[in-house]
Motif scaffolding. Structure first.
Motif, PDB file in Angstrom:
ATOM      1  N   GLU A  84      46.788  -2.022   9.550  1.00  0.00           N
ATOM      2  CA  GLU A  84      47.909  -3.483  10.291  1.00  0.00           C
ATOM      3  C   GLU A  84      48.480  -4.675   8.406  1.00  0.00           C
ATOM      4  O   GLU A  84      47.764  -4.203   8.041  1.00  0.00           O
ATOM      5  N   PRO A  85      49.542  -4.219   9.193  1.00  0.00           N
ATOM      6  CA  PRO A  85      50.003  -5.311   7.965  1.00  0.00           C
ATOM      7  C   PRO A  85      49.553  -6.365   8.192  1.00  0.00           C
ATOM      8  O   PRO A  85      48.833  -7.656   9.265  1.00  0.00           O
ATOM      9  N   GLY A  86      48.980  -7.313   6.949  1.00  0.00           N
ATOM     10  CA  GLY A  86      48.046  -8.313   6.660  1.00  0.00           C
ATOM     11  C   GLY A  86      46.763  -8.289   6.798  1.00  0.00           C
ATOM     12  O   GLY A  86      46.422  -9.135   6.260  1.00  0.00           O
ATOM     13  N   GLU A  87      46.088  -6.963   6.720  1.00  0.00           N
ATOM     14  CA  GLU A  87      44.609  -6.641   7.433  1.00  0.00           C
ATOM     15  C   GLU A  87      44.135  -7.021   5.753  1.00  0.00           C
ATOM     16  O   GLU A  87      43.275  -7.005   5.624  1.00  0.00           O
ATOM     17  N   HIS A  88      44.838  -6.552   4.016  1.00  0.00           N
ATOM     18  CA  HIS A  88      44.515  -7.376   3.758  1.00  0.00           C
ATOM     19  C   HIS A  88      45.208  -7.618   2.558  1.00  0.00           C
ATOM     20  O   HIS A  88      46.662  -7.063   2.208  1.00  0.00           O
ATOM     21  N   ASN A  89      45.440  -9.019   1.732  1.00  0.00           N
ATOM     22  CA  ASN A  89      46.547  -9.648   1.599  1.00  0.00           C
ATOM     23  C   ASN A  89      45.640 -10.530   0.081  1.00  0.00           C
ATOM     24  O   ASN A  89      44.469 -10.602   0.075  1.00  0.00           O
ATOM     25  N   GLY A  90      46.905 -10.911   0.048  1.00  0.00           N
ATOM     26  CA  GLY A  90      46.655 -11.917  -1.411  1.00  0.00           C
ATOM     27  C   GLY A  90      47.991 -12.428  -1.939  1.00  0.00           C
ATOM     28  O   GLY A  90      48.555 -11.959  -2.028  1.00  0.00           O
ATOM     29  N   THR A  91      47.814 -13.767  -2.138  1.00  0.00           N
ATOM     30  CA  THR A  91      48.858 -14.907  -2.269  1.00  0.00           C
ATOM     31  C   THR A  91      49.267 -13.930  -3.844  1.00  0.00           C
ATOM     32  O   THR A  91      50.461 -14.877  -3.504  1.00  0.00           O
ATOM     33  N   PHE A  92      48.693 -13.448  -4.620  1.00  0.00           N
ATOM     34  CA  PHE A  92      48.681 -13.668  -5.570  1.00  0.00           C
ATOM     35  C   PHE A  92      49.352 -11.713  -6.590  1.00  0.00           C
ATOM     36  O   PHE A  92      49.030 -11.258  -7.519  1.00  0.00           O
ATOM     37  N   ARG A  93      49.510 -11.025  -5.369  1.00  0.00           N
ATOM     38  CA  ARG A  93      49.492  -9.537  -4.907  1.00  0.00           C
ATOM     39  C   ARG A  93      51.693  -9.164  -5.754  1.00  0.00           C
ATOM     40  O   ARG A  93      51.484  -7.798  -6.339  1.00  0.00           O
ATOM     41  N   GLY A  94      51.934 -10.531  -5.506  1.00  0.00           N
ATOM     42  CA  GLY A  94      53.526 -10.190  -6.050  1.00  0.00           C
ATOM     43  C   GLY A  94      53.790 -10.639  -7.101  1.00  0.00           C
ATOM     44  O   GLY A  94      54.036 -11.597  -7.420  1.00  0.00           O
ATOM     45  N   ASN A  95      53.019 -10.712  -8.476  1.00  0.00           N
ATOM     46  CA  ASN A  95      53.398 -11.322 -10.235  1.00  0.00           C
ATOM     47  C   ASN A  95      54.068  -9.994  -9.989  1.00  0.00           C
ATOM     48  O   ASN A  95      53.895  -9.648 -11.209  1.00  0.00           O
ATOM     49  N   ASN A  96      55.262 -10.269  -9.977  1.00  0.00           N
ATOM     50  CA  ASN A  96      56.964  -9.998 -10.757  1.00  0.00           C
ATOM     51  C   ASN A  96      56.818  -9.841 -12.056  1.00  0.00           C
ATOM     52  O   ASN A  96      57.473  -8.930 -12.335  1.00  0.00           O
ATOM     53  N   PRO A  97      56.476 -11.291 -13.310  1.00  0.00           N
ATOM     54  CA  PRO A  97      55.977 -10.484 -14.391  1.00  0.00           C
ATOM     55  C   PRO A  97      55.078  -9.256 -14.821  1.00  0.00           C
ATOM     56  O   PRO A  97      56.341  -8.948 -15.595  1.00  0.00           O
ATOM     57  N   ALA A  98      54.735  -9.185 -14.067  1.00  0.00           N
ATOM     58  CA  ALA A  98      53.677  -8.119 -14.215  1.00  0.00           C
ATOM     59  C   ALA A  98      54.202  -6.371 -13.889  1.00  0.00           C
ATOM     60  O   ALA A  98      54.301  -5.416 -14.632  1.00  0.00           O
ATOM     61  N   PHE A  99      55.454  -6.980 -12.974  1.00  0.00           N
ATOM     62  CA  PHE A  99      55.772  -5.602 -12.727  1.00  0.00           C
ATOM     63  C   PHE A  99      56.523  -5.512 -13.516  1.00  0.00           C
ATOM     64  O   PHE A  99      57.025  -4.191 -13.415  1.00  0.00           O
ATOM     65  N   VAL A 100      57.351  -6.487 -14.526  1.00  0.00           N
ATOM     66  CA  VAL A 100      58.653  -6.308 -15.366  1.00  0.00           C
ATOM     67  C   VAL A 100      57.774  -5.433 -16.492  1.00  0.00           C
ATOM     68  O   VAL A 100      58.830  -4.558 -16.762  1.00  0.00           O
ATOM     69  N   THR A 101      56.785  -5.877 -17.228  1.00  0.00           N
ATOM     70  CA  THR A 101      56.576  -5.649 -18.316  1.00  0.00           C
ATOM     71  C   THR A 101      55.054  -4.194 -17.879  1.00  0.00           C
ATOM     72  O   THR A 101      55.739  -3.326 -19.058  1.00  0.00           O
TER      73      THR A 101
END
Length: 423
Positions: A293-310
């Motif tokens: 379900e939306p938000g059933e497992h989440n976390g503040t830092f799961r969107g680490n965009n600099p990590a996506f870039v590297t």
């Protein structure tokens, strides 16, 4: 190498006693590039640790660093929760094009919190949600993380004891060759599953490392992994492969399970997926398992965009070819194996076994305390290596995949000297 005593006072007085790696390497490190680290006094160390497998492409890889700096200089989004961003879209598309599609892997991609243990927690939660059962089977000498769910499927008694509460709903089974080939594979496991009086609750899933890194560099045979996958299918259990340390090319192929020709139901990835040592993890699973379900497992830092870039830069640089990195890793691995053969032949009475795959290797001695002394002496000689195994009885080699043949020769030479000087 002569090393002056560094000023460690602030670490010793202010930092918690839980610190560990710094105790084996009493230096204050200041900069690093490739497979080399330098302390604040300029002393050089060859790194055969690679951030516990988080730096498969070396320290401050110039291609990844350039991509990161360019992104930051244009004020690219740094923190994004699970919002849609250009950096995330680019990573997902690249991951699909260069990793999933060429291997015919149908996985959905989940971004849990940025650590490996969070990826494992999400995998366990998903398996339980899908199957409606709580039990998870793991294996002897497994290591899956330090949070409670991950610890419950970890074998190390010292790490488990740190939980301070009962660790439940996890059942250990013998890993490959646990009984030195004297017992047929999965005999005990399957007997328990079939016996209505065994007391084993029907498991939701089985979680396994194809090579147990922290457990002592125990590599499962491809046929054992295939038999495990078949057992899971027969018994209606999901198969989770924890590829946090052994994925991203560490054993040769991008995923460590490729050699066995299996497709796990769920895969956890972390450590070197960002390519640069930035926190990032993935939980991959078959589309029909996506019952969140939306938000059933989440976390503040799961969107680490600099990590996506590297991560994107790492995939484009090292995996677009398809096989070049894999071939190089296998070649470098053969070089390490030859070095360990030489050490074994020189110390025939002392070495119990050498073992490994790709660029992860272990050297075990009959005297268990020997590994710690070797790691200490290696540090004094300018080589960073750690130990692994339930009693830290295995010298563990984990160099960057980008290490040069010359650096490998240097490191193996230092290791051989450390072995000679710690009789």
């Amino acid at each position: 190498m002569t090393i002056t005593q560094p000023d460690l006072s602030v670490f010793e007085t202010l930092e918690s006693e839980v610190r560990s790696y710094c105790r084996g390497w009493p230096a204050v490190f200041d900069r690093a590039q490739g497979s080399l680290m330098y302390d604040e006094d300029g002393h050089r160390y060859l790194d055969f640790f690679a951030g516990a497998g988080s730096l498969n492409y070396g320290h401050n890889n110039p291609v990844l660093k350039r991509a990161l700096i360019d992104y930051l200089m244009r004020d690219g989004v740094t923190h994004g929760l699970d919002m849609s961003t250009v950096a995330k879209r680019t990573f997902l598309q690249t991951f699909q094009d260069l990793v999933l599609r060429p291997r015919d892997l149908p996985y959905k991609v989940m971004f849990p919190g940025p650590t490996g243990t969070n990826a494992v927690e999400s995998a366990l939660k998903l398996a339980r949600k899908v199957k409606g059962r709580e039990a998870i089977v793991s294996f002897t000498n497994a290591f899956h993380g330090m949070s409670l769910g991950s610890l419950a499927v970890t074998g190390n008694a010292f790490k488990r004891a740190g939980a301070g509460v009962p660790l439940v709903h996890g059942t250990p089974m013998p890993f490959d060759n646990y009984f030195d080939g004297q017992v047929p594979d999965f005999l005990w496991f399957e007997r328990l599953l079939e016996d209505q009086g065994s007391g084993l609750n029907k498991p939701a899933a089985v979680i396994v490392e194809t090579v147990q890194g922290e457990g002592g560099i125990n590599a499962a045979r491809p046929e054992w992994l295939r038999a495990l996958k078949e057992l899971c299918e027969r018994q209606d259990m999901l198969l989770i492969v924890d590829d946090i340390q052994m994925g991203c090319g560490r054993t040769g192929a991008f995923f460590s399970f490729e050699e066995a020709g299996i497709v796990p139901d769920i895969v956890t990835v972390s450590k070197s997926i960002s390519g640069y040592g930035l926190p990032m993890s993935l939980c991959l699973f078959r589309p029909e398992l996506d019952v969140w379900e939306p938000g059933e497992h989440n976390g503040t830092f799961r969107g680490n965009n600099p990590a996506f870039v590297t991560a994107t830069a790492a995939l484009e640089t090292y995996w677009a070819d398809g096989s070049a990195m894999e071939k190089q890793t296998r070649t470098r691995g053969e070089q390490v194996e030859q070095g360990l053969i030489s050490i074994t032949e020189e110390n025939l009475a002392d070495v119990k076994e050498y073992r490994g795959r790709g660029l992860v290797w272990g050297l075990e001695f009959h005297e268990k305390a020997r590994a710690g002394r070797i790691a200490k002496r290696a540090f004094e000689l300018g080589l960073l290596i750690e130990t692994s195994g339930p009693e830290s009885e295995v010298v563990k080699l984990l160099p960057a995949l980008t290490v040069s043949p010359e650096e490998l020769d240097e490191g193996l030479s230092i290791l051989a000297r450390a072995v000679r000087e710690t009789l």
